[in-house]
Design a protein around this motif. Structure first.
Motif, PDB file in Angstrom:
ATOM      1  N   PRO A  44     -15.598 -55.988  -4.204  1.00  0.00           N
ATOM      2  CA  PRO A  44     -14.856 -55.115  -5.127  1.00  0.00           C
ATOM      3  C   PRO A  44     -14.789 -53.644  -4.711  1.00  0.00           C
ATOM      4  O   PRO A  44     -13.920 -52.921  -5.186  1.00  0.00           O
ATOM      5  N   VAL A  45     -15.640 -53.205  -3.802  1.00  0.00           N
ATOM      6  CA  VAL A  45     -15.578 -51.818  -3.360  1.00  0.00           C
ATOM      7  C   VAL A  45     -14.260 -51.525  -2.647  1.00  0.00           C
ATOM      8  O   VAL A  45     -13.816 -50.372  -2.585  1.00  0.00           O
ATOM      9  N   PHE A  46     -13.580 -52.551  -2.146  1.00  0.00           N
ATOM     10  CA  PHE A  46     -12.299 -52.360  -1.478  1.00  0.00           C
ATOM     11  C   PHE A  46     -11.189 -51.967  -2.450  1.00  0.00           C
ATOM     12  O   PHE A  46     -10.095 -51.589  -2.023  1.00  0.00           O
ATOM     13  N   LEU A  47     -11.444 -52.031  -3.753  1.00  0.00           N
ATOM     14  CA  LEU A  47     -10.488 -51.505  -4.718  1.00  0.00           C
ATOM     15  C   LEU A  47     -10.279 -50.010  -4.500  1.00  0.00           C
ATOM     16  O   LEU A  47      -9.159 -49.500  -4.633  1.00  0.00           O
ATOM     17  N   LEU A  48     -11.335 -49.304  -4.159  1.00  0.00           N
ATOM     18  CA  LEU A  48     -11.209 -47.872  -3.870  1.00  0.00           C
ATOM     19  C   LEU A  48     -10.384 -47.641  -2.613  1.00  0.00           C
ATOM     20  O   LEU A  48      -9.603 -46.692  -2.538  1.00  0.00           O
ATOM     21  N   VAL A  49     -10.559 -48.494  -1.622  1.00  0.00           N
ATOM     22  CA  VAL A  49      -9.817 -48.353  -0.369  1.00  0.00           C
ATOM     23  C   VAL A  49      -8.325 -48.512  -0.619  1.00  0.00           C
ATOM     24  O   VAL A  49      -7.512 -47.685  -0.191  1.00  0.00           O
ATOM     25  N   ILE A  50      -7.928 -49.569  -1.307  1.00  0.00           N
ATOM     26  CA  ILE A  50      -6.510 -49.805  -1.545  1.00  0.00           C
ATOM     27  C   ILE A  50      -5.936 -48.785  -2.513  1.00  0.00           C
ATOM     28  O   ILE A  50      -4.771 -48.405  -2.418  1.00  0.00           O
ATOM     29  N   TYR A  51      -6.737 -48.283  -3.428  1.00  0.00           N
ATOM     30  CA  TYR A  51      -6.253 -47.275  -4.372  1.00  0.00           C
ATOM     31  C   TYR A  51      -5.875 -45.979  -3.652  1.00  0.00           C
ATOM     32  O   TYR A  51      -4.867 -45.355  -3.965  1.00  0.00           O
ATOM     33  N   PHE A  52      -6.679 -45.567  -2.687  1.00  0.00           N
ATOM     34  CA  PHE A  52      -6.430 -44.317  -1.985  1.00  0.00           C
ATOM     35  C   PHE A  52      -5.589 -44.492  -0.719  1.00  0.00           C
ATOM     36  O   PHE A  52      -5.295 -43.521  -0.039  1.00  0.00           O
ATOM     37  N   HIS A  53      -5.189 -45.707  -0.407  1.00  0.00           N
ATOM     38  CA  HIS A  53      -4.373 -45.978   0.771  1.00  0.00           C
ATOM     39  C   HIS A  53      -2.922 -45.608   0.496  1.00  0.00           C
ATOM     40  O   HIS A  53      -2.403 -45.849  -0.586  1.00  0.00           O
ATOM     41  N   LYS A  54      -2.251 -45.043   1.485  1.00  0.00           N
ATOM     42  CA  LYS A  54      -0.832 -44.716   1.330  1.00  0.00           C
ATOM     43  C   LYS A  54      -0.003 -45.977   1.561  1.00  0.00           C
ATOM     44  O   LYS A  54      -0.418 -46.880   2.278  1.00  0.00           O
ATOM     45  N   PRO A  55       1.174 -46.029   0.978  1.00  0.00           N
ATOM     46  CA  PRO A  55       2.026 -47.206   1.180  1.00  0.00           C
ATOM     47  C   PRO A  55       2.566 -47.280   2.605  1.00  0.00           C
ATOM     48  O   PRO A  55       2.606 -46.282   3.316  1.00  0.00           O
ATOM     49  N   LEU A  56       2.975 -48.466   3.012  1.00  0.00           N
ATOM     50  CA  LEU A  56       3.549 -48.662   4.340  1.00  0.00           C
ATOM     51  C   LEU A  56       5.012 -48.251   4.396  1.00  0.00           C
ATOM     52  O   LEU A  56       5.503 -47.822   5.433  1.00  0.00           O
ATOM     53  N   ARG A  57       5.713 -48.406   3.300  1.00  0.00           N
ATOM     54  CA  ARG A  57       7.143 -48.074   3.235  1.00  0.00           C
ATOM     55  C   ARG A  57       7.462 -47.709   1.785  1.00  0.00           C
ATOM     56  O   ARG A  57       6.621 -47.774   0.916  1.00  0.00           O
ATOM     57  N   GLU A  58       8.705 -47.315   1.565  1.00  0.00           N
ATOM     58  CA  GLU A  58       9.111 -46.961   0.209  1.00  0.00           C
ATOM     59  C   GLU A  58       9.062 -48.190  -0.694  1.00  0.00           C
ATOM     60  O   GLU A  58       9.431 -49.280  -0.292  1.00  0.00           O
ATOM     61  N   VAL A  59       8.569 -47.986  -1.899  1.00  0.00           N
ATOM     62  CA  VAL A  59       8.517 -49.038  -2.906  1.00  0.00           C
ATOM     63  C   VAL A  59       9.341 -48.544  -4.090  1.00  0.00           C
ATOM     64  O   VAL A  59       8.948 -47.581  -4.745  1.00  0.00           O
ATOM     65  N   PRO A  60      10.510 -49.154  -4.338  1.00  0.00           N
ATOM     66  CA  PRO A  60      11.375 -48.676  -5.423  1.00  0.00           C
ATOM     67  C   PRO A  60      10.642 -48.642  -6.762  1.00  0.00           C
ATOM     68  O   PRO A  60      10.006 -49.607  -7.169  1.00  0.00           O
ATOM     69  N   GLY A  61      10.718 -47.492  -7.405  1.00  0.00           N
ATOM     70  CA  GLY A  61      10.066 -47.317  -8.694  1.00  0.00           C
ATOM     71  C   GLY A  61       8.618 -46.883  -8.596  1.00  0.00           C
ATOM     72  O   GLY A  61       8.004 -46.560  -9.607  1.00  0.00           O
ATOM     73  N   LYS A  62       8.041 -46.855  -7.401  1.00  0.00           N
ATOM     74  CA  LYS A  62       6.634 -46.486  -7.235  1.00  0.00           C
ATOM     75  C   LYS A  62       6.464 -45.315  -6.273  1.00  0.00           C
ATOM     76  O   LYS A  62       5.911 -44.286  -6.644  1.00  0.00           O
ATOM     77  N   PHE A  63       6.911 -45.472  -5.023  1.00  0.00           N
ATOM     78  CA  PHE A  63       6.742 -44.447  -3.999  1.00  0.00           C
ATOM     79  C   PHE A  63       8.039 -44.248  -3.230  1.00  0.00           C
ATOM     80  O   PHE A  63       8.796 -45.185  -3.020  1.00  0.00           O
ATOM     81  N   ARG A  64       8.265 -43.006  -2.803  1.00  0.00           N
ATOM     82  CA  ARG A  64       9.385 -42.702  -1.917  1.00  0.00           C
ATOM     83  C   ARG A  64       8.906 -41.723  -0.853  1.00  0.00           C
ATOM     84  O   ARG A  64       7.858 -41.098  -0.984  1.00  0.00           O
ATOM     85  N   GLN A  65       9.703 -41.576   0.192  1.00  0.00           N
ATOM     86  CA  GLN A  65       9.320 -40.753   1.317  1.00  0.00           C
ATOM     87  C   GLN A  65      10.107 -39.443   1.288  1.00  0.00           C
ATOM     88  O   GLN A  65      11.314 -39.440   1.059  1.00  0.00           O
ATOM     89  N   CYS A  66       9.415 -38.335   1.519  1.00  0.00           N
ATOM     90  CA  CYS A  66      10.063 -37.027   1.568  1.00  0.00           C
ATOM     91  C   CYS A  66      10.971 -36.987   2.799  1.00  0.00           C
ATOM     92  O   CYS A  66      10.533 -37.319   3.903  1.00  0.00           O
ATOM     93  N   PRO A  67      12.225 -36.582   2.636  1.00  0.00           N
ATOM     94  CA  PRO A  67      13.114 -36.539   3.798  1.00  0.00           C
ATOM     95  C   PRO A  67      12.750 -35.447   4.810  1.00  0.00           C
ATOM     96  O   PRO A  67      13.133 -35.531   5.969  1.00  0.00           O
ATOM     97  N   ASN A  68      11.978 -34.466   4.381  1.00  0.00           N
ATOM     98  CA  ASN A  68      11.625 -33.363   5.268  1.00  0.00           C
ATOM     99  C   ASN A  68      10.349 -33.642   6.069  1.00  0.00           C
ATOM    100  O   ASN A  68      10.346 -33.599   7.291  1.00  0.00           O
ATOM    101  N   CYS A  69       9.244 -33.936   5.395  1.00  0.00           N
ATOM    102  CA  CYS A  69       7.952 -34.107   6.082  1.00  0.00           C
ATOM    103  C   CYS A  69       7.540 -35.561   6.253  1.00  0.00           C
ATOM    104  O   CYS A  69       6.526 -35.856   6.882  1.00  0.00           O
ATOM    105  N   ARG A  70       8.283 -36.508   5.665  1.00  0.00           N
ATOM    106  CA  ARG A  70       8.046 -37.950   5.782  1.00  0.00           C
ATOM    107  C   ARG A  70       6.757 -38.431   5.111  1.00  0.00           C
ATOM    108  O   ARG A  70       6.296 -39.526   5.389  1.00  0.00           O
ATOM    109  N   GLU A  71       6.163 -37.636   4.240  1.00  0.00           N
ATOM    110  CA  GLU A  71       4.990 -38.074   3.480  1.00  0.00           C
ATOM    111  C   GLU A  71       5.459 -38.865   2.260  1.00  0.00           C
ATOM    112  O   GLU A  71       6.563 -38.660   1.757  1.00  0.00           O
ATOM    113  N   PHE A  72       4.607 -39.771   1.765  1.00  0.00           N
ATOM    114  CA  PHE A  72       4.950 -40.569   0.602  1.00  0.00           C
ATOM    115  C   PHE A  72       4.582 -39.836  -0.675  1.00  0.00           C
ATOM    116  O   PHE A  72       3.497 -39.263  -0.780  1.00  0.00           O
ATOM    117  N   LEU A  73       5.501 -39.877  -1.631  1.00  0.00           N
ATOM    118  CA  LEU A  73       5.316 -39.229  -2.925  1.00  0.00           C
ATOM    119  C   LEU A  73       5.503 -40.258  -4.025  1.00  0.00           C
ATOM    120  O   LEU A  73       6.130 -41.292  -3.807  1.00  0.00           O
TER     121      LEU A  73
END
Length: 91
Positions: A44-73
């Motif tokens: 169960p400690v891996f819940l913290l790992v996945i919680y703080f992990h950034k997404p691999l790609r854009e997820v509609p309704g959850k995360f998108r990528q900044c067009p300027n710096c390419r970080e996930f928001l």
């Protein structure tokens, strides 16, 4: 013997809750749901790992990528917290 709960069922229940939460978090971050579900159920400690992990790609309704710096928001953010770029409202 009413009210007696077998220990196997208690262990299974204790493993199912972190596994389900880990699978849900993995789905929200575009990661392997089955793998993270099993990993979080066993460790169960891996819940913290996945919680703080950034997404691999854009997820509609959850995360998108900044067009300027390419970080996930987060999807609802209007300004990038990394480069302070205004985000387009259409994405």
């Amino acid at each position: 013997m009413s009210g007696y709960v077998k220990p196997e069922f208690v262990v299974l229940l204790i493993m199912m809750v972190p596994g389900a939460v880990g699978g849900w978090l993995a789905a929200n971050r575009a990661r392997n749901v089955i793998g993270w579900c099993l990993l979080c159920a066993l460790f169960p400690v891996f819940l913290l790992v996945i919680y703080f992990h950034k997404p691999l790609r854009e997820v509609p309704g959850k995360f998108r990528q900044c067009p300027n710096c390419r970080e996930f928001l987060k999807w609802r953010d209007t300004v990038c917290k990394y480069c302070n770029t205004e985000q387009p409202s259409g994405s």
